[in-house]
Scaffold this motif. Structure first.
Motif, PDB file in Angstrom:
ATOM      1  N   SER A 182       0.811  -1.199  -0.162  1.00 58.30           N
ATOM      2  CA  SER A 182       0.017   0.036  -0.166  1.00 58.30           C
ATOM      3  C   SER A 182       0.961   1.283   0.110  1.00 58.30           C
ATOM      4  N   ASP A 186       0.450   4.103  -2.659  1.00 56.21           N
ATOM      5  CA  ASP A 186       0.378   5.551  -2.762  1.00 56.21           C
ATOM      6  C   ASP A 186       1.403   6.331  -3.117  1.00 56.21           C
ATOM      7  N   THR A 189       0.538   6.721  -6.811  1.00 53.17           N
ATOM      8  CA  THR A 189      -0.578   7.520  -6.899  1.00 53.17           C
ATOM      9  C   THR A 189      -0.382   9.028  -6.970  1.00 53.17           C
ATOM     10  N   SER A 190       0.755   9.330  -5.905  1.00 60.97           N
ATOM     11  CA  SER A 190       1.157  10.759  -5.758  1.00 60.97           C
ATOM     12  C   SER A 190       1.930  11.369  -6.711  1.00 60.97           C
TER      13      SER A 190
END
Ligand SMILES: Nc1ncnc2c1ncn2[C@@H]1O[C@H](COP(=O)(O)OP(=O)(O)OP(=O)(O)O)[C@@H](O)[C@H]1O
Ligand SMILES: [Mg+2]
Lengths: 340, 221
Positions: A182, A186, A189-190
């Motif tokens: 995860s 994350d 995604t950023s």
């Protein structure tokens, strides 16, 4: 090993060269994360995926087709591909005017039976687009453990590649914990605005691929086992019937001097003689397959298959004849000769 | 030659116990031709089976050539039968899938010897019973009398010292029966073969050296 799919990346530019710079930046950010050992971009046809990509080219006036893997410079390290000769492509090939490619052993065997692939040029649609072979790698089973490797070519990603690809392969430390996935998710995604990130695990994909390949094998195996059981029961029944029909003959043989061992040897011997006749007949038909090249398989496979089949038939027949033979040996002459 | 001492045979099935033979004492001399008579079910076949070592008595002892047969195991018994005893049955028991010559060869298959010897001996035996012209026939192509002569050839091919015949003429008319009887008498007289024959025919029995009558499993004469 993970394969990560990213889509809907809003990079804010449509120019391929700036996209390339952005994606290379993402890659170095990801590589910097502790727990990540290597990252490589490649086309959608990652190992064990359901995606396939082929290409066609010419060498020495002959046309060839093969699997087509578009990858960046780090794929060899990430997938730990084993070089057979030459080298993997790298930054130094960016300057060359011909694109650098690496072929696998299957493809080398096909085009260069003498093993002299290095430095040769393959042509794509005309004289202008020729690409140079800089290395040969060992085959890998892209489609699972039960597949035969296909001829394949690895091509160094050009600038345009970054405009369409949506896959990266990531080698992670085996010791990473559950939260790591995860965190990577994350992070990506950023780094990639608006992108949808899907993380898959190569071992899982391999297992799924193997299952897919195994289903027809298992099905065929079950059908074959069922047929074999049927044949065995039939054979057993016929032998059993035959011995009961021949009780008087067996009783007579016992009376005139056959021992119990002679009788069971006779039953087994007769059965094996019949089997041999049947096997020879069957082999006559079976050898037509390799002789006529019905399936594109090596003669060695046929020979092994036939030998195993013959061995199996003899074992099966022997087992099916064993008990009836013993039963025949137990026939009591005084009783059998009295029956009319 | 054959000595039966206090032979008793009891057949036991789940429900009944049949006393097939009781207190049989019989001495068959070498070279003797003995016939056994008695009503159906009195134990004649049982007695012959015991003499031929096809069946073991429930009590008593069978001695052949002054040796006990008690200690022989199944394999020894098979070898003994093969060497010393020839069997002839009412229903011939020829193997229909085999030619006449091959039927006659059968006892020799369970001995050492070459195929050539087997063929020679079988042809000889068939010549003795007057069938040298039927070697390649199958049993189904023969008359009853001819079948029984093939069976006799099979019984004598191994040159046994004893022949046990269970109603050898039972299925034959009197002409063919006499032919078979003549062959047996000839064997007994010229080759000294000891013969024990079960028969229902007084006529036949009278032509042998001695007659033993059974009744209900016991010897009455
Ligand atoms: N295997 C067996 N099991 C049980 N009883 C048997 C068996 N064989 C024979 N018997 C019985 O033993 C007795 C003697 O039988 P055997 O066959 O010896 O008679 P037989 O004198 O030969 O008669 P036939 O003249 O009809 O041939 C008969 O009562 C018969 O039912
Ligand atoms: Mg009888």
């Amino acid at each position: 090993m993970w394969s990560i799919n990213f889509s809907n990346h809003q990079a804010g530019t449509s120019r391929a060269d700036s996209l390339m710079l952005i994606l290379k930046g993402v890659k170095s950010q990801l590589t910097a994360m502790p727990g990540v050992r290597g990252v490589a971009y490649m086309g959608y046809n990652t190992p064990y995926s359901n995606s396939m990509n082929g290409t066609g080219f010419e060498y020495d006036g002959k046309k060839y087709t093969s699997m087509d893997y578009q990858t960046d410079d780090d794929l060899r390290q990430v997938l730990q591909l084993e070089m057979v000769k030459g080298r993997w492509y790298s930054e130094q090939d960016a300057a060359g005017k011909r694109r650098a490619v690496v072929i696998n052993e299957s493809l080398e065997e096909q085009i260069f039976p003498l093993g002299d692939a290095l430095g040769k040029e393959l042509k794509w649609g005309g004289e202008q687009d020729s690409r140079v072979i800089v290395g040969v790698v060992k085959d890998i089973k892209h489609e699972g453990d039960y597949s035969t490797p296909k001829p394949g070519i690895y091509q160094r990603a050009d600038t345009g590649f970054y405009g369409w690809t949506g896959m990266m392969l990531v080698r992670v430390d085996p010791s990473v914990d559950a939260g790591f996935e995860s965190r990577v998710h994350d992070r990506l995604t950023s780094l990639m605005k608006g992108a949808t990130i899907e993380i898959g695990r190569l071992p899982d994909q391999l297992a799924r691929k193997n299952r897919e390949m195994a289903i027809p094998l298992v099905t065929a195996g079950v059908v074959a086992a069922f047929l074999v059981i049927n044949v065995a029961l039939g054979l057993f029944g016929v032998l059993w019937y035959n011995i009961n029909r021949r009780r008087q003959e067996i009783g007579l043989r016992r009376a005139i001097g056959a021992t119990a061992g002679d009788v069971s040897k006779q039953i087994l011997g007769e059965t094996l003689v019949l089997t041999t006749i049947a096997v020879l007949l069957a082999l006559f038909f079976a050898v037509q397959f390799p002789l006529l090249h019905v399936f594109g398989m090596l003669p060695g496979i046929y020979v092994t298959g036939m030998l195993l089949a013959v061995l199996f038939i003899y074992v099966l027949v022997f087992l099916c004849a064993l008990y009836p033979g013993r039963e025949a040996a137990a026939i009591y002459p005084a009783v059998a000769l009295h029956e009319d | 030659m054959i000595q039966l001492q206090n032979i008793e045979k009891v057949y036991r099935t789940d429900t009944v116990e049949t006393q097939a033979l009781s207190q049989i004492n019989l001495d068959v001399a070498p070279g003797e031709f003995l016939s056994i008579m008695g009503p159906s079910g009195c134990g004649k076949s049982t007695l012959l089976n015991i003499m031929g070592l096809l069946d073991a008595p429930s009590r008593g002892e069978v001695r052949i050539g002054n040796e006990t047969t008690k200690k022989l195991n199944d394999k020894d018994l098979a070898h003994f039968r093969n060497r010393h005893i020839g069997f002839i049955f009412q229903s011939y028991h020829l193997i229909n899938d085999l030619r006449v010559l091959d039927n006659v060869e059968l006892p020799l298959l369970y001995r050492k010897g070459s195929a050539g010897d087997r063929k020679r001996l079988s042809t000889e035996a068939l010549t003795k019973v007057g069938l040298s012209n039927r070697l390649k026939h199958f049993p189904t192509q023969l008359s009853g009398g001819q079948k029984q002569r093939v069976a006799i050839a099979r019984a004598i091919v191994g040159k046994p010292s004893i022949i046990l015949a269970d109603e050898p003429t039972g299925n034959l008319d009197s002409a063919m029966g006499n032919e078979v009887m003549d062959i047996l008498l000839h064997l007994n007289k010229n080759e000294g073969t000891t013969i024990v024959m079960v028969t229902h025919d007084e006529q036949m029995a009278r032509r042998t050296h001695r007659l033993v009558r059974l009744f209900d499993g016991a010897q009455v004469q």
